[in-house]
Design an enzyme around this catalytic site. Structure first.
Site, mmCIF file in Angstrom:
data_model
loop_
_atom_site.group_PDB
_atom_site.id
_atom_site.type_symbol
_atom_site.label_atom_id
_atom_site.label_comp_id
_atom_site.label_asym_id
_atom_site.label_seq_id
_atom_site.Cartn_x
_atom_site.Cartn_y
_atom_site.Cartn_z
ATOM 1 N N ARG A 22 -6.681 -3.112 9.327
ATOM 2 C CA ARG A 22 -6.165 -1.877 9.516
ATOM 3 C C ARG A 22 -7.283 -1.049 9.954
ATOM 4 O O ARG A 22 -8.372 -1.141 9.380
ATOM 5 C CB ARG A 22 -5.674 -1.725 8.078
ATOM 6 C CG ARG A 22 -4.607 -2.389 7.499
ATOM 7 C CD ARG A 22 -4.286 -2.006 6.149
ATOM 8 N NE ARG A 22 -3.342 -2.762 5.697
ATOM 9 C CZ ARG A 22 -2.969 -2.828 4.201
ATOM 10 N NH1 ARG A 22 -3.195 -1.992 3.360
ATOM 11 N NH2 ARG A 22 -1.898 -3.565 4.019
ATOM 12 N N SER A 46 0.959 -1.125 5.535
ATOM 13 C CA SER A 46 1.453 -1.285 4.286
ATOM 14 C C SER A 46 1.979 0.103 3.909
ATOM 15 O O SER A 46 2.627 0.992 4.234
ATOM 16 C CB SER A 46 0.667 -2.097 3.457
ATOM 17 O OG SER A 46 1.286 -2.310 2.152
ATOM 18 N N ASP A 85 7.258 -4.395 0.744
ATOM 19 C CA ASP A 85 6.979 -5.528 0.005
ATOM 20 C C ASP A 85 6.134 -5.203 -1.543
ATOM 21 O O ASP A 85 5.615 -5.882 -2.104
ATOM 22 C CB ASP A 85 5.887 -6.378 0.769
ATOM 23 C CG ASP A 85 4.721 -5.803 1.059
ATOM 24 O OD1 ASP A 85 4.239 -4.325 0.872
ATOM 25 O OD2 ASP A 85 3.513 -6.455 1.506
#
Length: 422
Positions: free
Chosen positions: A44, A140, A322
């Protein structure tokens, strides 16, 4: 080269587009970038870092070089993301590099979208689990957009995250690169239209590469319908004393909410909030908690500002879907309690009954001991892991690693992630 379209209209998955292109590979000189070491959830960085010429390409080359050559040659690979800024451009680059590596086919969700759970599902389930793995483009719950974050991670054949042995090898390889290889002749395809895009060196010749744009919800909905009793849930949601609201936070969960909650379970469309995926999550921070899901918190009466009677139950998902916060009317449930409640009532899940019931429970170290109490009451072993889903994956695959078979296993962690080896 020219493209020939055969069969199907713009919305028909049977649509086939054949394009004649050169198979010639280009070796592009490059030099290493600092800091391409994946963490517990992949690599990331700021989007602007990924958009530097060669940065994404170097990481993908490092990944491909770290996988066994026979694993990629002639294989099917999943490549999709959560829809954040740079998602589509990155998919096109990765597809061209996959073709150069000998991958035969890439599955991409329509509009470049697959939730992280759905990507695992496609890897494990589609065509009997033929895919060798998947490249997921997501940061995310981090914000998206040109000034915010982008991410990339690799899931292996079992649908779970790559282990440190692979990510360490990828990082080591990125420090040594002098070139990356790409099949530059392959054009970008229309990711908004389902169908097969096949590439040949001559008209009518056997294709050497294919990009198949698939319905991002199809495989996931099929799997969910086998795990849960949709008829019972539909009946519950239709009761006059029941009401439900879901906030997708402008992440990838939106299409799945419409496919399951609206089309199958009959939830009104106006109860599905922020379900249009956005490259920058509509300027928001797609992390389902009381701070960033403030609109849902207000609607549910969790901050004392709701003028009307709140819905009975509410939920929100993060950017790649998620993490799921599930709350009640004027009642907040912590992540630690959420997984404990699910475990305590897991015998209501049809798939668990078919599998003979739970065999084990697991939680990350920062998650509270509520799940431990449930495990003790149910007489089940409880495993505490470091933070990171790959450690849950080790437990799910323990029988493949010389240990006991712990499946079905239910696991959860401190930021609203819950899972099992379905």
């Amino acid at each position: 080269g020219p493209s020939v379209v055969r069969g199907g209209d713009s919305s028909d998955a049977s649509r086939l587009v054949e394009t004649v292109v050169s198979r010639q590979l280009s070796a592009v000189p490059t030099s290493p970038f600092e800091g391409q070491k994946p963490g517990t959830s992949g690599l990331r960085k700021k989007t602007s870092v990924f958009m530097q010429p060669g940065y994404l390409e170097n990481f993908i080359q490092g990944l491909f070089d770290s996988l066994p050559p026979e694993e990629l040659r002639g294989a099917t690979l999943v490549v999709s993301g959560d829809g954040r800024y740079y998602n589509s451009a990155a998919i096109h680059i990765i597809c061209k590099m996959a073709a150069a590596r000998g991958v035969a086919r890439v599955w991409v969700g329509r509009d470049g979208l697959l939730s992280t759970p759905a990507a695992s599902c496609v890897i494990r389930e589609r065509e009997g689990g033929v895919a060798c793995g998947g490249i997921l483009l997501t940061a995310s719950h981090n914000p998206g957009g040109p000034e915010n974050d982008f991410g990339i991670k690799y899931n292996v054949r079992n649908g779970g995250p790559a282990l440190e042995s692979l990510t360490d090898a990828v990082y080591k390889r990125t420090l040594e690169l002098t070139e990356y290889t790409i099949c530059a002749g392959i054009p970008d395809v229309d990711l908004s239209r389902e169908g097969r895009y096949v590439f040949c060196e001559a008209a009518g010749a056997a294709p050497f590469f294919e990009i198949q744009v698939i319905d991002p919800t199809e495989d996931y909905v099929k799997l969910m319908s086998s795990l849960f009793d949709f008829d019972a849930i539909r009946s519950l949601l239709a009761r006059p004393d029941m009401s439900f609201v879901f906030d997708a936070m402008h992440g990838v969960a939106g299409p799945y909410a419409r496919a399951i909650f609206a089309e199958i379970l009959g939830v009104p469309q106006d109860a599905l909030l922020n379900c249009e995926p956005s490259e920058d999550f509509n300027g928001g921070h797609p992390d389902p908690n009381l701070t960033y899901a403030a609109a849902l918190a207000t609607l549910m009466g969790l901050n004392g500002q709701t003028p009307d009677e709140p819905p009975v139950i509410g939920a929100a998902a993060d950017g790649d879907a998620d993490r799921n916060m599930i709350v009640g009317r004027r009642f907040f449930v912590t992540p630690s309690d959420s997984v404990a409640v699910i475990a305590a009532h897991a015998d209501a899940l049809p798939w668990l009954s078919r599998a003979g019931g739970l065999k084990a429970l697991a939680r990350s170290m920062p998650t509270s001991g509520a799940l431990d109490r449930v495990a003790s009451q149910l007489g089940l072993p409880l495993f505490e892991t470091p933070t990171g889903w790959k450690y849950f994956g080790n437990l799910m695959d323990s029988h493949l690693l010389g240990g006991q078979n712990l499946s079905p296993l239910l696991c959860g962690e401190e930021s609203f992630g819950t899972g099992s080896p379905h």
